[in-house]
Write a protein that holds these residues in place. Structure first.
Motif, PDB file in Angstrom:
ATOM      1  N   THR A  40       0.820  -1.223   0.000  1.00 57.52           N
ATOM      2  CA  THR A  40       0.000   0.000   0.000  1.00 57.52           C
ATOM      3  C   THR A  40       0.852   1.271   0.000  1.00 57.52           C
ATOM      4  O   THR A  40       0.318   2.377   0.044  1.00 57.52           O
ATOM      5  N   ALA A  41       2.180   1.113  -0.043  1.00 61.19           N
ATOM      6  CA  ALA A  41       3.088   2.259   0.145  1.00 61.19           C
ATOM      7  C   ALA A  41       2.795   3.404  -0.822  1.00 61.19           C
ATOM      8  O   ALA A  41       2.781   4.575  -0.437  1.00 61.19           O
ATOM      9  N   ARG A  42       2.575   3.081  -2.092  1.00 54.67           N
ATOM     10  CA  ARG A  42       2.399   4.141  -3.097  1.00 54.67           C
ATOM     11  C   ARG A  42       1.169   4.996  -2.800  1.00 54.67           C
ATOM     12  O   ARG A  42       1.211   6.220  -2.889  1.00 54.67           O
ATOM     13  N   THR A  43       0.048   4.356  -2.445  1.00 51.19           N
ATOM     14  CA  THR A  43      -1.202   5.111  -2.234  1.00 51.19           C
ATOM     15  C   THR A  43      -1.309   5.678  -0.831  1.00 51.19           C
ATOM     16  O   THR A  43      -2.148   6.550  -0.575  1.00 51.19           O
ATOM     17  N   CYS A  44      -0.467   5.194   0.101  1.00 50.16           N
ATOM     18  CA  CYS A  44      -0.623   5.600   1.508  1.00 50.16           C
ATOM     19  C   CYS A  44       0.469   6.542   2.013  1.00 50.16           C
ATOM     20  O   CYS A  44       0.521   6.824   3.214  1.00 50.16           O
ATOM     21  N   ARG A  45       1.313   7.043   1.135  1.00 50.89           N
ATOM     22  CA  ARG A  45       2.465   7.822   1.610  1.00 50.89           C
ATOM     23  C   ARG A  45       2.097   9.004   2.497  1.00 50.89           C
ATOM     24  O   ARG A  45       2.802   9.349   3.420  1.00 50.89           O
TER      25      ARG A  45
END
Length: 342
Positions: A40-45
């Motif tokens: 989820t790193a890309r959408t949750c930064r």
């Protein structure tokens, strides 16, 4: 951002760990949790919950001597709810199911209404008739903002009626985008301001939906993600508002959000006595007969009906009181509180 899904899978996987294999299973669950957050790193930064989870995982892995590489545990099935009926999945956008899962009993609900002059029935079953000309908040909490705009029922009259309602369903991650609903006299739309009829493209978008019960006369909005249903009606030249809200939702506000007619009723300076209009009045006798046909019990709904018909001269106001009573009959958790006598 789906960090909440990662959080709930981790909680489910570690909820009932027992015995000698607990440490190994715990490390497996942490590695699964870490893997889920990386996806989820890309959408949750920009999400605080995401960063909190990442740091929390690192700390827990150090404390439990877990290696970063190794087997991972698949998401475990959730334990049965305390009522033993069980839940296959916990739908975070269904408030009633989530509450039942967490607490083992259904949530408590409260009811508020504004109709006619306007008359306000608060969440605490107080009942006021108000002059409140202009815009006043009925609700202002973490989930909802509802504003009613009132104008005089007739030129020079102290009595006012609701001519516009604005309802804002505040943005809630995973469930809905922020949605605004506006109704005015002779314009009761069956859609939000942006033309949509639900909560948007998020996974729980269908947990907010508009239903037209009678075109131009009666609309219901179901907000299942916060355990809330709202009814908006038009009768004569006035709008009415009724709500059934989960108690936890109705009370989710700070001290700064202290002016809410559904919570505290009308400010004392804005209250009107219903008796003053109708003593020894020939028009009052006619109004009583009309209201009696729609409202056989002489409670506050009946008294409000008489007041509105006398002050406005509009027999359609019998429908406003009748509609408010019908909403209360559906929305009130305790039917013994349906009728209020003053």
């Amino acid at each position: 951002c789906k960090i909440l899904r990662c959080n709930s899978e981790y909680v489910a996987a570690t909820l009932n760990l027992r015995g000698s294999g607990r440490s190994t299973a715990f490390c497996n669950a942490l590695r699964s949790y870490s893997h889920c957050t990386r996806k989820t790193a890309r959408t949750c930064r920009g999400d605080l919950a995401y960063h909190s989870a990442v740091h929390g995982i690192e700390d827990l892995m150090i404390q439990n001597n877990c290696s970063k590489e190794g087997p991972m545990s698949p998401p475990r099935p959730r334990p049965p709810a305390p009522n033993h009926q069980g839940l296959e999945t916990l739908d975070i956008c269904n408030y009633e199911k989530s509450f039942l899962y967490k607490h083992g009993q259904p949530p408590s609900y409260q009811h508020c209404a504004a109709f006619g002059d306007p008359h306000i029935r608060t969440f605490h079953d107080d009942f006021h008739t108000c002059r409140v000309e202009g815009s006043w908040p009925l609700l202002d909490n973490d989930y909802l903002f509802v504003q009613a705009t009132s104008s005089p029922v007739a030129k020079g009259s102290n009595a006012t009626v609701t001519s516009k309602l604005t309802i804002i369903f505040k943005n809630m991650k995973e469930c809905i985008d922020q949605k605004v609903y506006q109704a005015e006299i002779d314009n009761l739309p069956a859609a939000f301001e942006d033309g949509s009829v639900n909560g948007g493209e998020r996974p729980g978008g269908s947990s907010l939906a508009i239903q037209e019960r009678s075109p131009g006369r009666h609309v219901e909005i179901h907000a299942d993600y916060i355990g809330t249903t709202i009814a908006i009606r038009q009768a004569g030249r006035q709008l009415s508002f009724s709500i059934r809200a989960a108690e936890e939702v109705a009370h989710a506000f700070t001290e700064e959000q202290d002016l809410q007619l559904c919570v505290g009723g009308c400010p004392r300076s804005q209250r009107i006595s219903r008796r003053d209009c109708c003593r020894g009045h020939r028009a009052a006798e006619v109004a009583r007969a009309l209201c009696k046909e729609m409202l056989p019990v002489e409670d506050v709904y009946f008294q409000s009906c008489v007041f509105d018909v006398v002050t406005s001269g509009d027999v359609n106001f019998t429908m406003a009181a009748h509609g408010a009573l019908e909403d209360a009959r559906v929305f009130l958790p305790n039917t013994e509180k349906l009728h209020i006598f003053q």
